[in-house]
Design an enzyme around this catalytic site. Sequence first.
Site, mmCIF file in Angstrom:
data_model
loop_
_atom_site.group_PDB
_atom_site.id
_atom_site.type_symbol
_atom_site.label_atom_id
_atom_site.label_comp_id
_atom_site.label_asym_id
_atom_site.label_seq_id
_atom_site.Cartn_x
_atom_site.Cartn_y
_atom_site.Cartn_z
ATOM 1 C CD GLU C 60 22.026 -81.131 -86.087
ATOM 2 O OE1 GLU C 60 22.300 -81.883 -85.119
ATOM 3 O OE2 GLU C 60 21.163 -80.251 -86.028
ATOM 4 C CG HIS C 129 20.740 -70.418 -83.008
ATOM 5 N ND1 HIS C 129 21.153 -70.821 -81.761
ATOM 6 C CD2 HIS C 129 19.915 -71.387 -83.456
ATOM 7 C CE1 HIS C 129 20.581 -71.980 -81.464
ATOM 8 N NE2 HIS C 129 19.838 -72.350 -82.483
#
Lengths: 324, 433, 325
Positions: C60, C129
Site C-alpha cells: 500500500e 477490518h
Amino acid sequence: MKNTPSTDELKDMHHKMVVTRELEEVLGVYAKEGKTRGPIHRCDGQEAVGVGACAALRTDDYVCTTHRGHHVYVGKGLTAHGIVAEIFGRETGYCKGRGGHMLLGDVTTGMLGGNAIVGAGIPAATGMALSIQILKQDRVAMVVFGDGAAQTGICHEAMNMAGLWKLPVIFVLENNEYGLTVRHDVQSPVADLSIRAAGYAMPGEIVDGNDVEAVYRAVALASERARRGEGPSLIEAKTYRIKGFSTSDMGGYQSEEEMAPWLARDPIQRSAEKLVALVGADTVAAIEAAARAEVASAFETALSDPFPVFETHAPSAAYSEFTP
Amino acid sequence: MATPITAGAVAGEYMETLVIVEWRVGVGDAVNKGDVLLTIETAKAAVDVEAPDTGVISAIFASAESEVPAAAVLCLIGKDVTDVSYGDAPAKAAENAASAPQPYPVAPLATEQAPRTPAGGRIIASPAARRAARAAGIDLATVSPTSVSGRIKLRDVASATYQTAPLQAPNLSMGLPPDERGLLKVHRSGPPDGAPIFFLHGFASDSSSWYPLDRQLAKDHPVYRMDLPNHGSSPKRQIKDFTALVKDVRDAFDALDLEGAHVIGHSLGGALALALADTRAPRIASLTLFAPGGLGPKINSDFIDGIAAASRPASLEAWLKVMVSDQRLIDPAFVNAAFAARTQAELRSAQVHMGKTLFADQTQSFNLVSALHRLECPTRIVWGRKDRILDWHDALQAPGHIGLHLLEGVGHVPHLEAPDISRAIIRSLIKSV
Amino acid sequence: MTLMRYAEALNAALREEMQRDPTVFMFGEDIGRYGGVFKVSKGLRDEFGDARVRDTPISEQAMTAMAVTAAMSGTRPILEIMYADFLPLTLDALVNQASVFTYLWEGQVEIPFVLRTQGGGGVGTGAQHAKSLDAMVCHIPGLKVVAPATPADAKGLLKSAIRDSQPVVFLEHKLLYNTRGEVPDGDDVLVPIGKARTVLEGRHVSIFASSKMVIEAENAAKLLAQDGIEAEVIDLRTLRPLDLESIRRSIAKTHHAVVVNEGWTFCGYASELSATIMEYCFDDLDAPVQRVAMPDMAIPYSEPLEMAVLPNAIKIAAAARKAIA
C-alpha cells in the site's frame, strides 16, 4: 546442538496438526451453515509450518503470526476450547470475544498475536527480539508470515534492522503461493524469496513446508543461532494454501492440476506414515482419535458458553475523556 | 384536558390588546377542526380564529365587543361541555394558535428533573432563544425554561411573547416560490342564507383587508373573502400569467357554487372580478370595482416591487403610505399589524415573483376594457382621485351604463379611506338588483 | 433510470470513465483477475486488459506514492485500498505528497488521483477490518473526500472524482455494496463534489450523516416520527469540502443538530461538524450539537460487543430527543 525431534515430540506435533485440521474442518461446516461471524481463514495443508516451527521453540519464546494462524495458535499450546470460544465470540475465549479469529493473543504461551494487517507481524517480532537483546535474555522471537507480506515495505525495514543489530528473531516465510487471490508469480519476480537473506547478512534456507520434521529442524537450528547471539535467520517453508483465502472467497483461481500434487503431499498423512513406522498404527490412531475428541468437546463447550456483555471498562475507555 | 384558545399569531406580533367582534359559537356547541370560533379586531383588520381541534366549546372567557389582552385565553375546547381543566396555558395556547409552528413534544418534567434555577443569577438560554428575545425586546429574566436541562429555549421565548410566527432574518434571498397545489382559500362569515357577497383583494394585500366592509355586510349577507394565490393563507405557487391567475380564481369561485353573487374586487382583484364576470355572468348579480386594474397600461411598478419585497416594518410603512391619501391612516399599529401578516419570507418572495410576472416591463399587459363593455350586470366603479398606484382616468373608458364614483381626497384604497361611502354604494347596488 | 446495486453503480462509473479517457487506469490488490474482493471492478480487466486494470503485490505504501506521481505525469490513476483500515499504510503519500505539490509548485502540476477504499463495521470483521477513518483523511488539506450513501450518488460522485484535477479519497462502505437504488442513465450524469442532499425534510431537528449512517439517520427519523418529532436528514455526500450552506439552511429552520459519523468520537468527523456548526450557526442553535459516533476504542469482534459500540438509529434518535428536550 539439538535439532532432531524426539518420538514424543513427533507424536505431539502429529496430535496438534490433527487438532488444527479437525478444528478447521468443523469450522468449515459451521461457516457453510452461516453460523460463524466474519471471515475464517483456513490453513489446511499448511499445518506442518506452524506446528513444526512452534514445537522447536520454548514456551517462553515469542511468536507472531498472520490472519491465518490456527496452526500457530495450536502449535504454541493454546487449547482448542479457548480458540473455538474466541471464534464464536464467547466470554470464555482467549480474548473474551474481543479479538476474534484473526486477532487472538495469549501472553501465557508467548503467542503474541494473530494480526490482520499484512506484514505487521514482521516488525512486531523484531521489536520483541530487540527487547530480548536489551534485557539480555536467552529467548527468541519468531514470526510466521506469508509470501504476500514479504512484498511490504516494512518487511525490508524490519529485516534490515534485525540483520544489522543481530537480533534474536526467526523469520519463517510461509510461502503458500497466494496473496489473497493473486499468485506468487504475479507478486514477485523471483520464485525463491529466501535469496533475500543475503541482503540482510543472515542465513536463508528453503524447507519443505509440508514436512513437519523438516520445519522443526530448521527452526531449531535458527533458534540455537539466535540464542547464541548470532542474529536472525530466514526460513522459507514452501507449502500450498488448499482451502482458498477465506470463507468469503468465491474461488475460481486455483486449478485442480495446480492443487493435486500438493494434496498428495498432505503434511498430516506424511507425519502419520512416519509415526506408524515408529510407534505402530494403533498408537497413531489413538492420537488422532484423542485429537478429534478434544476438538469435538471444544466446540460443544464453547457453543454453550455465554456471550460477553458490553461495558465501558478500563481497557475500552482508557482514552475516553467523557463517560457516555 | 381542554384546549385553551388564544388569538395566537393572528393577533399580530406587536399587538397588546384585541377586540372581540363576534362569537360564532356558544358554550356547548360542537366544533370541527377549522370552524370559525370568533372574529377579532386587530389594528389592521378583522380576523377569524379557527378551531385547532374537534371538540365541544366548554367555556367562553370574553364577551363580544370587549377588549382583552392579546395573550388572553378566549375560550376552551374540551372533550365535552364539562371539560374545563387546562394547564400550562401560555405554552399550550401558543401551540394551538392556527399558524403557530408545532412545537416539539416535550416530556412532562419529572419533579427530580425540574428546571434548575440559574446559578448565581446568570440566565442560561440557548443562542437562538437569546437572539429571539433580543429581537422581540423580551427580558429573559421573565421567561421560564421548560427544558430538562433548565435552559431557556426558543419555544419558551415564543410562548412568553406569543410571537409564534417563526422569526425570519430580513432580506432573505429571493428564490422562486414553491409550487403548492390546491384551491385558493376562501374565508366565510355571516349568516347561512341571503344574497352572497364575494370579495377579491388586491396585490400584496389579503382577505382581511375587507374588514371595514365585511364587519357590517356580514350582518345581512353570507360573505366570502378569497385569498389570491401567494397571498394570505392561500397556496403559494408560480403564476404563469394573468390568464392562469383568472383560472385559479375561477376554479375556487366555481367550487363555492354561488348563485347571484355580488362580486367586489379591488385593484388587481378588480381586474379579476371583471374577468370572472366576463365568463360567469349567469352566477353574478352585481359588480363593484374599487380602483380596478386592467383598464390601462400604466401602473406604479416601484410600488409593486417595493411592497412585495418589504422585509422590515419601516420599508412596508413607506409603501403603505403611497396607497392612501390621508397619511394618518397608516399609524404604527396599522403598520405592525400589516407587517405581522407578511413575516414569512417565502410569501414575500412569492409575491415579488408574481408581481414581476403580472406587471412585466412595468406594464399592465392584460386589458379588460372590452370585457367592461360586455358587462350586463349592474356595475359600479369606485376610485379615488388621489390614487398613486393606478390612474383613475382609466375609469373614463367605462360605457355609459356603468356608474362611476370618483372620490375626492381618496387614494388607492377607497374602502379603507372612505368606508361609509363605499358601504353605501354597495348596499344601494345590491338593493337595486 | 436503472435499478442497480451500489457495487454495480461503481463498476459502471469505472467502466464509463475508462472508456471515455484512455489515461484512466486502476491498480490494487485483487482488483484484476478476481474483480476485487467486493466485485467492484468485475469484468474490467477483461475489457481493458492487464495494463489498465492491474493486480498489485501487498504494498500500500508504495502503491499510493506511485499513484501520486503517476497522476502528476499524465495519467489518472484509481487506486483501490481494500479496507479503510489500511489507510494508515498510505498516509505518507497522502499527507506529505499528494496534498502538497499542486500548491507548492504553484499549480504547475495537477494530481488527478482517486483513492477508493471501504470501511465500516457490523459484520464481525474485527478491529483491523471495520473502521471508519473519515476524519484521518479529512484532516489533510488538499484532499477532497466523498462518502456516498446511494447507488446513484456512488456512480455520479465517482465519475466526478475521476474527472477532478485534485486527489479525491472515495470512501465506500462494505454494507452498502449490496444495497439497491435507481441510478440515472447516461454517461455524463455527474453528482457534483461539495453538495449535500436533503434526504428528508423536517422542522424539529437536523441530522447530518454520510455513507451508511444516512440509512441509520433515516431509520432514526422514522422512530422520531412516532413521537411527532420531524427530523430533517441531510446526506453530506462530500465530507470535504463541506457544504456549509446546506447545513446553515437546515439549522436556521430546525435549530437543533445531531451529527453522525461511524468513526471515533474524539477529534472525529462528527467533532469537526459540531465545531463548524457552533462557529457558523451559533445564533440559530437552540441546544448543544449532539455527536453520535464510535466510542474511543478498538472495534470488538463478538457480535453483542460490536453492535453495542456501532452508531445506529436508536442512538441517533436518542441524541435527537436529548437535543430537543
